[in-house]
Design a protein around this motif. Structure first.
Motif, PDB file in Angstrom:
ATOM      1  N   GLN A   1       0.847  -1.188   0.000  1.00 17.54           N
ATOM      2  CA  GLN A   1       0.000   0.000   0.000  1.00 17.54           C
ATOM      3  C   GLN A   1       0.883   1.238   0.000  1.00 17.54           C
ATOM      4  O   GLN A   1       1.840   1.321   0.754  1.00 17.54           O
ATOM      5  N   PRO A   2       0.567   2.211  -0.842  1.00 17.90           N
ATOM      6  CA  PRO A   2       1.321   3.465  -0.786  1.00 17.90           C
ATOM      7  C   PRO A   2       0.905   4.274   0.431  1.00 17.90           C
ATOM      8  O   PRO A   2      -0.072   3.960   1.119  1.00 17.90           O
ATOM      9  N   ASP A   3       1.652   5.310   0.732  1.00 24.43           N
ATOM     10  CA  ASP A   3       1.217   6.242   1.771  1.00 24.43           C
ATOM     11  C   ASP A   3      -0.151   6.803   1.375  1.00 24.43           C
ATOM     12  O   ASP A   3      -0.455   6.973   0.196  1.00 24.43           O
ATOM     13  N   TRP A   4      -0.964   7.137   2.380  1.00 25.39           N
ATOM     14  CA  TRP A   4      -2.381   7.390   2.140  1.00 25.39           C
ATOM     15  C   TRP A   4      -2.616   8.486   1.102  1.00 25.39           C
ATOM     16  O   TRP A   4      -3.572   8.412   0.317  1.00 25.39           O
ATOM     17  N   TYR A   5      -1.753   9.512   1.071  1.00 24.54           N
ATOM     18  CA  TYR A   5      -2.006  10.644   0.177  1.00 24.54           C
ATOM     19  C   TYR A   5      -1.784  10.296  -1.291  1.00 24.54           C
ATOM     20  O   TYR A   5      -2.218  11.039  -2.171  1.00 24.54           O
ATOM     21  N   MET A   6      -1.105   9.169  -1.580  1.00 23.56           N
ATOM     22  CA  MET A   6      -0.919   8.720  -2.966  1.00 23.56           C
ATOM     23  C   MET A   6      -1.898   7.622  -3.336  1.00 23.56           C
ATOM     24  O   MET A   6      -1.858   7.098  -4.454  1.00 23.56           O
ATOM     25  N   GLY A   7      -2.804   7.275  -2.420  1.00 29.38           N
ATOM     26  CA  GLY A   7      -3.717   6.173  -2.683  1.00 29.38           C
ATOM     27  C   GLY A   7      -4.632   6.412  -3.859  1.00 29.38           C
ATOM     28  O   GLY A   7      -5.017   5.472  -4.573  1.00 29.38           O
ATOM     29  N   PHE A   8      -5.020   7.669  -4.118  1.00 28.72           N
ATOM     30  CA  PHE A   8      -5.957   7.927  -5.215  1.00 28.72           C
ATOM     31  C   PHE A   8      -5.349   7.580  -6.567  1.00 28.72           C
ATOM     32  O   PHE A   8      -6.060   7.174  -7.496  1.00 28.72           O
ATOM     33  N   LEU A   9      -4.029   7.713  -6.709  1.00 23.72           N
ATOM     34  CA  LEU A   9      -3.389   7.338  -7.972  1.00 23.72           C
ATOM     35  C   LEU A   9      -3.399   5.830  -8.158  1.00 23.72           C
ATOM     36  O   LEU A   9      -3.702   5.324  -9.247  1.00 23.72           O
ATOM     37  N   ASP A  10      -3.067   5.101  -7.099  1.00 26.94           N
ATOM     38  CA  ASP A  10      -3.106   3.640  -7.165  1.00 26.94           C
ATOM     39  C   ASP A  10      -4.530   3.162  -7.413  1.00 26.94           C
ATOM     40  O   ASP A  10      -4.769   2.246  -8.208  1.00 26.94           O
ATOM     41  N   GLY A  11      -5.507   3.781  -6.740  1.00 26.06           N
ATOM     42  CA  GLY A  11      -6.899   3.383  -6.930  1.00 26.06           C
ATOM     43  C   GLY A  11      -7.388   3.641  -8.331  1.00 26.06           C
ATOM     44  O   GLY A  11      -8.176   2.855  -8.885  1.00 26.06           O
ATOM     45  N   ALA A  12      -6.950   4.738  -8.947  1.00 22.92           N
ATOM     46  CA  ALA A  12      -7.355   5.023 -10.324  1.00 22.92           C
ATOM     47  C   ALA A  12      -6.877   3.930 -11.280  1.00 22.92           C
ATOM     48  O   ALA A  12      -7.593   3.558 -12.216  1.00 22.92           O
ATOM     49  N   LEU A  13      -5.688   3.399 -11.047  1.00 27.37           N
ATOM     50  CA  LEU A  13      -5.182   2.307 -11.886  1.00 27.37           C
ATOM     51  C   LEU A  13      -5.998   1.034 -11.694  1.00 27.37           C
ATOM     52  O   LEU A  13      -6.247   0.293 -12.656  1.00 27.37           O
ATOM     53  N   ARG A  14      -6.448   0.791 -10.471  1.00 34.92           N
ATOM     54  CA  ARG A  14      -7.164  -0.457 -10.196  1.00 34.92           C
ATOM     55  C   ARG A  14      -8.584  -0.463 -10.753  1.00 34.92           C
ATOM     56  O   ARG A  14      -9.137  -1.531 -10.995  1.00 34.92           O
ATOM     57  N   LEU A  15      -9.182   0.703 -10.938  1.00 36.30           N
ATOM     58  CA  LEU A  15     -10.576   0.760 -11.350  1.00 36.30           C
ATOM     59  C   LEU A  15     -10.773   0.712 -12.856  1.00 36.30           C
ATOM     60  O   LEU A  15     -11.903   0.693 -13.325  1.00 36.30           O
ATOM     61  N   VAL A  16      -9.687   0.704 -13.618  1.00 38.73           N
ATOM     62  CA  VAL A  16      -9.822   0.624 -15.073  1.00 38.73           C
ATOM     63  C   VAL A  16     -10.254  -0.784 -15.467  1.00 38.73           C
ATOM     64  O   VAL A  16      -9.686  -1.768 -14.983  1.00 38.73           O
ATOM     65  N   PRO A  17     -11.278  -0.926 -16.336  1.00 38.64           N
ATOM     66  CA  PRO A  17     -11.722  -2.264 -16.749  1.00 38.64           C
ATOM     67  C   PRO A  17     -10.611  -3.054 -17.430  1.00 38.64           C
ATOM     68  O   PRO A  17      -9.684  -2.486 -18.026  1.00 38.64           O
ATOM     69  N   VAL A  18     -10.703  -4.363 -17.342  1.00 44.78           N
ATOM     70  CA  VAL A  18      -9.700  -5.254 -17.928  1.00 44.78           C
ATOM     71  C   VAL A  18      -9.800  -5.204 -19.451  1.00 44.78           C
ATOM     72  O   VAL A  18     -10.888  -5.125 -20.025  1.00 44.78           O
ATOM     73  N   GLY A  19      -8.645  -5.261 -20.121  1.00 44.38           N
ATOM     74  CA  GLY A  19      -8.621  -5.362 -21.573  1.00 44.38           C
ATOM     75  C   GLY A  19      -8.710  -4.047 -22.309  1.00 44.38           C
ATOM     76  O   GLY A  19      -8.985  -4.043 -23.518  1.00 44.38           O
ATOM     77  N   TRP A  20      -8.476  -2.957 -21.643  1.00 44.27           N
ATOM     78  CA  TRP A  20      -8.543  -1.646 -22.300  1.00 44.27           C
ATOM     79  C   TRP A  20      -7.222  -1.354 -23.013  1.00 44.27           C
ATOM     80  O   TRP A  20      -6.382  -0.613 -22.537  1.00 44.27           O
ATOM     81  N   GLU A  21      -7.026  -1.941 -24.182  1.00 45.41           N
ATOM     82  CA  GLU A  21      -5.857  -1.656 -24.999  1.00 45.41           C
ATOM     83  C   GLU A  21      -6.170  -1.951 -26.453  1.00 45.41           C
ATOM     84  O   GLU A  21      -7.139  -2.650 -26.770  1.00 45.41           O
ATOM     85  N   THR A  22      -5.371  -1.382 -27.339  1.00 50.14           N
ATOM     86  CA  THR A  22      -5.599  -1.559 -28.762  1.00 50.14           C
ATOM     87  C   THR A  22      -4.265  -1.481 -29.493  1.00 50.14           C
ATOM     88  O   THR A  22      -3.252  -1.064 -28.922  1.00 50.14           O
ATOM     89  N   GLU A  23      -4.264  -1.910 -30.750  1.00 46.62           N
ATOM     90  CA  GLU A  23      -3.084  -1.838 -31.606  1.00 46.62           C
ATOM     91  C   GLU A  23      -3.256  -0.688 -32.592  1.00 46.62           C
ATOM     92  O   GLU A  23      -4.303  -0.546 -33.230  1.00 46.62           O
ATOM     93  N   TRP A  24      -2.217   0.148 -32.715  1.00 45.91           N
ATOM     94  CA  TRP A  24      -2.290   1.287 -33.628  1.00 45.91           C
ATOM     95  C   TRP A  24      -0.914   1.528 -34.241  1.00 45.91           C
ATOM     96  O   TRP A  24       0.047   1.824 -33.540  1.00 45.91           O
ATOM     97  N   MET A  25      -0.820   1.308 -35.556  1.00 47.80           N
ATOM     98  CA  MET A  25       0.414   1.508 -36.303  1.00 47.80           C
ATOM     99  C   MET A  25       1.574   0.722 -35.703  1.00 47.80           C
ATOM    100  O   MET A  25       2.710   1.192 -35.611  1.00 47.80           O
ATOM    101  N   GLY A  26       1.268  -0.508 -35.288  1.00 45.04           N
ATOM    102  CA  GLY A  26       2.287  -1.361 -34.729  1.00 45.04           C
ATOM    103  C   GLY A  26       2.604  -1.102 -33.275  1.00 45.04           C
ATOM    104  O   GLY A  26       3.474  -1.769 -32.703  1.00 45.04           O
TER     105      GLY A  26
END
Length: 550
Positions: free
Chosen positions: A294-319
């Motif tokens: 766990q990060p220090d509490w004041y950086m938790g919102f950044l870690d939480g933002a990464l965790r809430l992104v749905p799985v598989g959100w990526e694409t291929e573009w120009m290689g």
């Protein structure tokens, strides 16, 4: 001034310097300030910065910012003979061998945890009371800057012990930077100085000990200068009979005392409450990460933002593989702080407000702004809570996926719902204030009327309370038409936003107009809160309904 025969600018003499200081102190003694509970947070912020500076200087004398590998031979037996970095070795020596080292290190860490909290409280108080309006818009921007710089200073210091916990956090940062299209690889090489861990400690050390603290001090000094220039904003309601305290020495000495108390509490926490036990985490390992990190509490919102992104959100573009799992959180967080910075200017543009405001708002008197603040705080809180989703999962025996799904839904539904609920609560509180102005406070005494009916005796509000609660609605600023009489798209949007913002927006009635406004409200049933309702209570006026809202 002492003359310079070389023609250069004359240098001030010591006597002139002393005279200038006396003049400055005399000017401060003529300024008057009123003490409020919200002043506490600014003093706590300054106290934390002072403690961080003193303890940081001591730690800098003992700490070695290097990734060079050494063999630990200190008194902590479980790690004796282990290969660790020089940074981790010096942190262990500070904790176990340097006299008072563990106290200094833990006090430093506690101050780093308290300071972001005090800055957040300043942001909340300033936002909900409208303390960011002209002429204090720049002061608001600087306050947001203090918060961002505090995050940067805290994060860079979080990585310096080079233990397993900080190493896991650096791994996450490396992955986020590498995922940025086109520039990710270059950015990671620049930050880390090569393959992980590279020279990251050597790069973060100047940021933590010099750059970020110096910028924080400069920004806080700039805010103090602006506060001296613009003065203290008054609380809503009639002016109190007290002139307040002299800024110097009365208020300054009280702030100094509060600074000492805050410093003593931080030292007490450092002496009695273990924090960041690097010996328990162990040294960083390139091929390993710590479970439940766990990060220090004041950086938790950044870690939480990464965790809430749905799985598989990526694409291929120009290689190139473009992953939205890191880009979207970065953009959302950047937009969040961007909105924080520009909000005072947006509100002023929407309402065409160019007047200076030296009286703070009651949050209930500006329902839309208060709703926006609660929605923004909830959005931040959900991101922050998501950082502990794995801990919630293990402690309460629920699946990690269900926790994340619930938080994702709450992130989308919660802020709009919080906005509307808060707005309605504010309008309801305005209605309650209006009833007090018109009818006074309920006394609990029921009397029988000559006609056989019953009514409750009300105690009239005093003049001070009437001055605080008597309000009139603020009309919206309609869109301006151009020379051809047409309403352009920008002005149409601004007018619509102004009408929306004006829902329930009220301001105190000037003293000379208060009695006339109240009488007119009683006679015509005017809704000073700009909300439509029908809440008559016939018993208050012998069966006549005086509270019907037109």
């Amino acid at each position: 001034m002492r003359a310079d025969p070389g023609g250069r600018r004359a240098r001030p003499t010591p006597r002139a310097t002393v005279a200038a200081l006396r003049t400055f102190a005399s000017g401060l003694s003529r300024r008057r300030v009123h003490l409020r509970w919200s002043n506490l947070f600014g003093v706590v912020t300054f106290a934390c910065l002072l403690v961080l500076t003193v303890t940081g200087v001591l730690l800098a004398l003992w700490y070695t910012p290097s990734n060079e590998l050494v063999t630990y031979d200190g008194p902590y037996e479980p790690l004796q003979g282990s290969t660790v970095t020089a940074a981790y070795d010096s942190t262990m020596r500070i904790s176990f061998e340097q006299a008072g080292g563990l106290l200094v290190r833990q006090t430093h860490h506690w101050a780093a945890l308290v300071m972001p909290a005090s800055v957040i409280m300043q942001l909340l108080v300033t936002f909900f009371t409208g303390g960011f309006r002209r002429p204090r818009q720049l002061s608001w921007v600087l306050l947001v800057g203090v918060f961002v710089l505090t995050l940067a200073a805290g994060w860079s210091g979080y990585a310096l012990p080079d233990d397993m916990l900080s190493g896991t956090g650096l791994r996450i940062v490396e992955g986020v930077v590498l995922s940025i299209p086109f520039i990710g690889t270059w950015g990671a090489d620049l930050m880390f100085g090569g393959r992980f861990p590279g020279q990251i400690l050597e790069n973060l050390y100047p940021l933590h000990v010099a750059i970020a603290p110096a910028l924080i001090a400069v920004v806080i000094a700039a805010r103090a200068a602006l506060a001296l220039r613009h003065g203290q904003a008054d609380q809503p309601g009639p002016a109190s009979g007290s002139l307040g305290l002299r800024l110097w020495p009365d208020a300054a000495l009280r702030a100094l005392g509060m600074t000492g108390i805050t410093g003593a509490v931080l030292v007490l926490l450092g002496a009695t409450s273990t924090i960041s036990p690097v010996w328990a985490y162990g040294p960083v390992s390139v091929g390993e990460v710590g479970a439940g990190s766990q990060p220090d509490w004041y950086m938790g919102f950044l870690d939480g933002a990464l965790r809430l992104v749905p799985v598989g959100w990526e694409t291929e573009w120009m290689g190139w593989t473009v992953t939205f799992a890191t880009l979207v959180p970065l953009l959302v967080v950047a937009a969040y702080f961007g909105l924080l910075i520009v909000y005072p200017y947006v509100e002023a543009w929407v309402n065409q407000d160019r007047e200076p405001h030296n009286v703070l708002d009651r949050p209930r008197n500006v329902p839309v702004r208060t709703g926006i603040g609660v929605a923004g705080a909830l959005f931040y809180g959900i991101l922050w809570g998501a950082a502990s989703a794995d801990i919630v999962s293990t402690e309460f025996g629920v699946s990690f996926e269900s926790v994340i799904t619930a938080l994702q839904v709450l992130l989308l539904v919660g802020p709009p719902l919080a906005f509307e609920v808060t707005r309605r609560i504010c309008v309801g509180l305005q209605r309650k204030d209006r009833e007090i102005v018109r009818h006074g406070h309920e006394s609990g005494r029921i009397v029988r009327m000559p006609n056989g009916g019953y009514a409750e005796v009300h105690v009239p509000a005093d003049e001070t309370e009437r001055a605080l609660l008597s309000v009139v609605p603020v009309p919206p600023a309609p869109g301006h038409r151009d020379g051809n009489g047409r309403l352009r798209g920008g002005e149409r949007l601004r007018g619509a936003l102004s009408r929306r913002f004006g829902t329930g927006h009220v301001v105190p009635v000037p003293d000379r107009d208060r009695d006339r406004a109240i009488t007119r409200g009683n006679d015509r049933g005017i809704d000073l809160g700009n909300d439509r309702t029908n809440s008559g209570t016939n018993s208050r006026a012998g069966g006549k309904d005086l509270t019907r809202i037109e």
